[in-house]
Design an enzyme around this catalytic site. Sequence first.
Site, PDB file in Angstrom:
ATOM      1  N   ARG A  52       0.829  -1.204   0.000  1.00  0.00           N
ATOM      2  CA  ARG A  52       0.000   0.000   0.000  1.00  0.00           C
ATOM      3  C   ARG A  52       0.866   1.258   0.000  1.00  0.00           C
ATOM      4  O   ARG A  52       2.001   1.255   0.449  1.00  0.00           O
ATOM      5  CB  ARG A  52      -0.986  -0.010   1.157  1.00  0.00           C
ATOM      6  CG  ARG A  52      -0.379  -0.090   2.519  1.00  0.00           C
ATOM      7  CD  ARG A  52      -1.470  -0.225   3.575  1.00  0.00           C
ATOM      8  NE  ARG A  52      -1.018  -0.932   4.740  1.00  0.00           N
ATOM      9  CZ  ARG A  52      -1.837  -1.514   5.604  1.00  0.00           C
ATOM     10  NH1 ARG A  52      -3.133  -1.500   5.419  1.00  0.00           N
ATOM     11  NH2 ARG A  52      -1.344  -2.136   6.652  1.00  0.00           N
ATOM     12  N   GLU A  63      -3.207   5.861   4.095  1.00  0.00           N
ATOM     13  CA  GLU A  63      -2.773   4.884   3.095  1.00  0.00           C
ATOM     14  C   GLU A  63      -3.823   4.682   2.001  1.00  0.00           C
ATOM     15  O   GLU A  63      -5.024   4.782   2.259  1.00  0.00           O
ATOM     16  CB  GLU A  63      -2.538   3.529   3.782  1.00  0.00           C
ATOM     17  CG  GLU A  63      -1.440   3.586   4.817  1.00  0.00           C
ATOM     18  CD  GLU A  63      -1.458   2.390   5.783  1.00  0.00           C
ATOM     19  OE1 GLU A  63      -0.361   1.993   6.191  1.00  0.00           O
ATOM     20  OE2 GLU A  63      -2.534   1.879   6.106  1.00  0.00           O
ATOM     21  N   LYS A  76      -8.939   1.247  -1.322  1.00  0.00           N
ATOM     22  CA  LYS A  76      -9.420   1.745  -0.029  1.00  0.00           C
ATOM     23  C   LYS A  76      -8.530   2.890   0.421  1.00  0.00           C
ATOM     24  O   LYS A  76      -7.321   2.838   0.243  1.00  0.00           O
ATOM     25  CB  LYS A  76      -9.409   0.623   1.019  1.00  0.00           C
ATOM     26  CG  LYS A  76      -9.891   1.080   2.404  1.00  0.00           C
ATOM     27  CD  LYS A  76     -10.100  -0.091   3.348  1.00  0.00           C
ATOM     28  CE  LYS A  76      -8.841  -0.523   4.028  1.00  0.00           C
ATOM     29  NZ  LYS A  76      -9.086  -1.540   5.073  1.00  0.00           N
ATOM     30  N   GLN A 147     -11.656  -2.862  17.109  1.00  0.00           N
ATOM     31  CA  GLN A 147     -11.665  -4.112  16.327  1.00  0.00           C
ATOM     32  C   GLN A 147     -12.087  -5.331  17.158  1.00  0.00           C
ATOM     33  O   GLN A 147     -12.428  -6.383  16.605  1.00  0.00           O
ATOM     34  CB  GLN A 147     -10.260  -4.418  15.758  1.00  0.00           C
ATOM     35  CG  GLN A 147      -9.576  -3.277  15.037  1.00  0.00           C
ATOM     36  CD  GLN A 147     -10.326  -2.792  13.813  1.00  0.00           C
ATOM     37  OE1 GLN A 147     -10.839  -3.592  13.033  1.00  0.00           O
ATOM     38  NE2 GLN A 147     -10.423  -1.488  13.660  1.00  0.00           N
ATOM     39  N   ASP A 234       1.176  -2.994  12.287  1.00  0.00           N
ATOM     40  CA  ASP A 234       0.863  -2.874  10.863  1.00  0.00           C
ATOM     41  C   ASP A 234       1.461  -1.626  10.236  1.00  0.00           C
ATOM     42  O   ASP A 234       0.948  -1.109   9.258  1.00  0.00           O
ATOM     43  CB  ASP A 234      -0.659  -2.919  10.652  1.00  0.00           C
ATOM     44  CG  ASP A 234      -1.388  -1.795  11.380  1.00  0.00           C
ATOM     45  OD1 ASP A 234      -0.726  -1.033  12.112  1.00  0.00           O
ATOM     46  OD2 ASP A 234      -2.609  -1.667  11.207  1.00  0.00           O
ATOM     47  N   LYS A 238       5.963  -0.027  14.369  1.00  0.00           N
ATOM     48  CA  LYS A 238       4.780  -0.329  15.193  1.00  0.00           C
ATOM     49  C   LYS A 238       4.565  -1.837  15.203  1.00  0.00           C
ATOM     50  O   LYS A 238       4.016  -2.405  14.263  1.00  0.00           O
ATOM     51  CB  LYS A 238       3.562   0.395  14.602  1.00  0.00           C
ATOM     52  CG  LYS A 238       2.224   0.165  15.269  1.00  0.00           C
ATOM     53  CD  LYS A 238       1.233   1.226  14.755  1.00  0.00           C
ATOM     54  CE  LYS A 238      -0.192   0.951  15.152  1.00  0.00           C
ATOM     55  NZ  LYS A 238      -0.938   0.202  14.122  1.00  0.00           N
ATOM     56  N   VAL A 300      -1.315  -7.617   8.401  1.00  0.00           N
ATOM     57  CA  VAL A 300      -1.228  -6.156   8.256  1.00  0.00           C
ATOM     58  C   VAL A 300      -2.446  -5.605   7.506  1.00  0.00           C
ATOM     59  O   VAL A 300      -2.702  -4.406   7.537  1.00  0.00           O
ATOM     60  CB  VAL A 300       0.080  -5.718   7.543  1.00  0.00           C
ATOM     61  CG1 VAL A 300       1.287  -5.997   8.417  1.00  0.00           C
ATOM     62  CG2 VAL A 300       0.238  -6.384   6.186  1.00  0.00           C
TER      63      VAL A 300
HETATM   64  P1  NAD Z   1      -8.283   1.196  19.138  1.00  0.00           P
HETATM   65  O1  NAD Z   1      -7.441   2.411  19.380  1.00  0.00           O
HETATM   66  O2  NAD Z   1      -9.753   1.341  19.076  1.00  0.00           O
HETATM   67  O3  NAD Z   1      -7.951   0.084  20.244  1.00  0.00           O
HETATM   68  C1  NAD Z   1      -6.659  -0.243  20.627  1.00  0.00           C
HETATM   69  C2  NAD Z   1      -6.700  -0.695  22.083  1.00  0.00           C
HETATM   70  O4  NAD Z   1      -5.383  -1.152  22.442  1.00  0.00           O
HETATM   71  C3  NAD Z   1      -7.061   0.421  23.067  1.00  0.00           C
HETATM   72  O5  NAD Z   1      -8.199   0.047  23.816  1.00  0.00           O
HETATM   73  C4  NAD Z   1      -5.803   0.564  23.936  1.00  0.00           C
HETATM   74  O6  NAD Z   1      -6.081   0.905  25.286  1.00  0.00           O
HETATM   75  C5  NAD Z   1      -5.196  -0.832  23.821  1.00  0.00           C
HETATM   76  N1  NAD Z   1      -3.775  -0.915  24.147  1.00  0.00           N
HETATM   77  C6  NAD Z   1      -2.772  -0.071  23.785  1.00  0.00           C
HETATM   78  N2  NAD Z   1      -1.600  -0.508  24.296  1.00  0.00           N
HETATM   79  C7  NAD Z   1      -1.870  -1.667  24.961  1.00  0.00           C
HETATM   80  C8  NAD Z   1      -1.076  -2.592  25.701  1.00  0.00           C
HETATM   81  N3  NAD Z   1       0.219  -2.412  25.854  1.00  0.00           N
HETATM   82  N4  NAD Z   1      -1.688  -3.686  26.237  1.00  0.00           N
HETATM   83  C9  NAD Z   1      -3.032  -3.880  26.106  1.00  0.00           C
HETATM   84  N5  NAD Z   1      -3.845  -3.017  25.429  1.00  0.00           N
HETATM   85  C10 NAD Z   1      -3.261  -1.927  24.867  1.00  0.00           C
HETATM   86  O7  NAD Z   1      -7.722   0.561  17.763  1.00  0.00           O
HETATM   87  P2  NAD Z   1      -8.431  -0.519  16.838  1.00  0.00           P
HETATM   88  O8  NAD Z   1      -9.236   0.146  15.761  1.00  0.00           O
HETATM   89  O9  NAD Z   1      -9.055  -1.580  17.662  1.00  0.00           O
HETATM   90  O10 NAD Z   1      -7.148  -1.094  16.093  1.00  0.00           O
HETATM   91  C11 NAD Z   1      -6.185  -1.836  16.815  1.00  0.00           C
HETATM   92  C12 NAD Z   1      -4.965  -2.024  15.985  1.00  0.00           C
HETATM   93  O11 NAD Z   1      -5.247  -2.862  14.866  1.00  0.00           O
HETATM   94  C13 NAD Z   1      -4.403  -0.730  15.396  1.00  0.00           C
HETATM   95  O12 NAD Z   1      -3.002  -0.732  15.578  1.00  0.00           O
HETATM   96  C14 NAD Z   1      -4.762  -0.797  13.941  1.00  0.00           C
HETATM   97  O13 NAD Z   1      -3.836  -0.099  13.132  1.00  0.00           O
HETATM   98  C15 NAD Z   1      -4.702  -2.281  13.698  1.00  0.00           C
HETATM   99  N6  NAD Z   1      -5.504  -2.767  12.578  1.00  0.00           N
HETATM  100  C16 NAD Z   1      -4.977  -3.747  11.810  1.00  0.00           C
HETATM  101  C17 NAD Z   1      -5.708  -4.259  10.762  1.00  0.00           C
HETATM  102  C18 NAD Z   1      -5.143  -5.381   9.943  1.00  0.00           C
HETATM  103  O14 NAD Z   1      -5.678  -5.711   8.896  1.00  0.00           O
HETATM  104  N7  NAD Z   1      -4.107  -6.033  10.392  1.00  0.00           N
HETATM  105  C19 NAD Z   1      -6.983  -3.750  10.471  1.00  0.00           C
HETATM  106  C20 NAD Z   1      -7.526  -2.777  11.293  1.00  0.00           C
HETATM  107  C21 NAD Z   1      -6.770  -2.290  12.352  1.00  0.00           C
END
Ligand code: NAD
Length: 353
Positions: A52, A63, A76, A147, A234, A238, A300
């Site tokens: 991406r 992205e 997207k 998520q 991802d 990070k 990712v």
């Molecule tokens: P969000 O911000 O709604 O939730 C993240 C949660 O992680 C928060 O509740 C936070 O308190 C918690 N957190 C942070 N550090 C922590 C730790 N050390 N221990 C335990 N909990 C901790 O984000 P989201 O929308 O749920 O997305 C979560 C992650 O997934 C993001 O990094 C996002 O980029 C990634 N993501 C990946 C994909 C994929 O296809 N792989 C798709 C969507 C999102």
Amino acid sequence: MKPSDKALVPFVSVDHMMQLIHHIGLEKMLIGLAEYIEADFRRWELFDKTPRVASHSATGVIELMPTSDGEVYGFKYVNGHPSNTQKGLQTVTAFGLLADVANGYPVLLSEMTILTALRTAATSAMVARYLAPAGADTMAMIGNGAQSEFQTMAMKAICGLKTVRLYDIDRAATAKCAANLAQAGLNVVSCSTPQQAIEGAQILTTCTADKQYATILSDNMVGPGVHINAIGGDCPGKTELAPGILHRSDIFVEYPPQTRIEGEIQQLEADHPVTEIWQVVVGAADGRTSKSQITLFDSVGFAIEDFSALRYVRDQLQGTGLFHALDLLADPDDPRDLFGMVLRAGCLPSRAC
Ligand code: NAD
């Protein structure tokens, strides 16, 4: 001028997407999405693929994720801003589009914030079906943000999950997640440490958001035989897993050129062996081969999953009316008279033009 019907583009708003989920049923929709994703993974080699296109800033990333199967093109737009939640904004938001390759006209525009959560969860569960140990019914869900419920419900619908063990550094996030899952037909256990969350779990999902090399799972927390579904790492810089875990795991990825930049494996040598998950799906590579093996899905999120999700939505929309017909494309009757169409739009009924 009233736009002709052929130029109107169906637009699925956030409200329509929510209605579509209730119309189809959440679990049925997750199963359907997983089927579409799996079907497109089976024809992986057909697709145009590219990592991406990312625009990084101090606070996050924006992205673009394009792909095409030669007949339909999709992309997207998605952001990732881990500090957004402190300002009352979401970490991830998205929208996307499908277009007809034959004439380049868009055929669908859709919100994709909710759809991304659904497709990410459907992909996780589809992959877990190939990699998780037989009979896996307990998952640790670390990171209880936006998520997390989707991840849990997909594992229930597609892998037969019975128990989810929740942990988040923010107790309010765990309480929210537990409340949302209270009627889901699952045994929901709220935990106060990540160590407690992984007790008895065969699937370990990490889904946290922080713009740093984090250690959500340390090496000594991961025993033999588990499947790790690593979602939150991802982006460059990070990650969520201690490097020692990666060295003990068999690692499965979506598209290596993108995952080597963004995934957990950015912590490894560029030639560290990984298996592309589509090859497991088509039977060209092994998935889980032993009870003691640690399998890791270094997710990712790849453009083909979004393409599959948009394709699914387009097919499900038929007959529902759950879209707006959007006047997105200028479409003059004489295709070369774009300027004349603009001129005629300035004519008021009271004035001859
Ligand atoms: P969000 O911000 O709604 O939730 C993240 C949660 O992680 C928060 O509740 C936070 O308190 C918690 N957190 C942070 N550090 C922590 C730790 N050390 N221990 C335990 N909990 C901790 O984000 P989201 O929308 O749920 O997305 C979560 C992650 O997934 C993001 O990094 C996002 O980029 C990634 N993501 C990946 C994909 C994929 O296809 N792989 C798709 C969507 C999102």
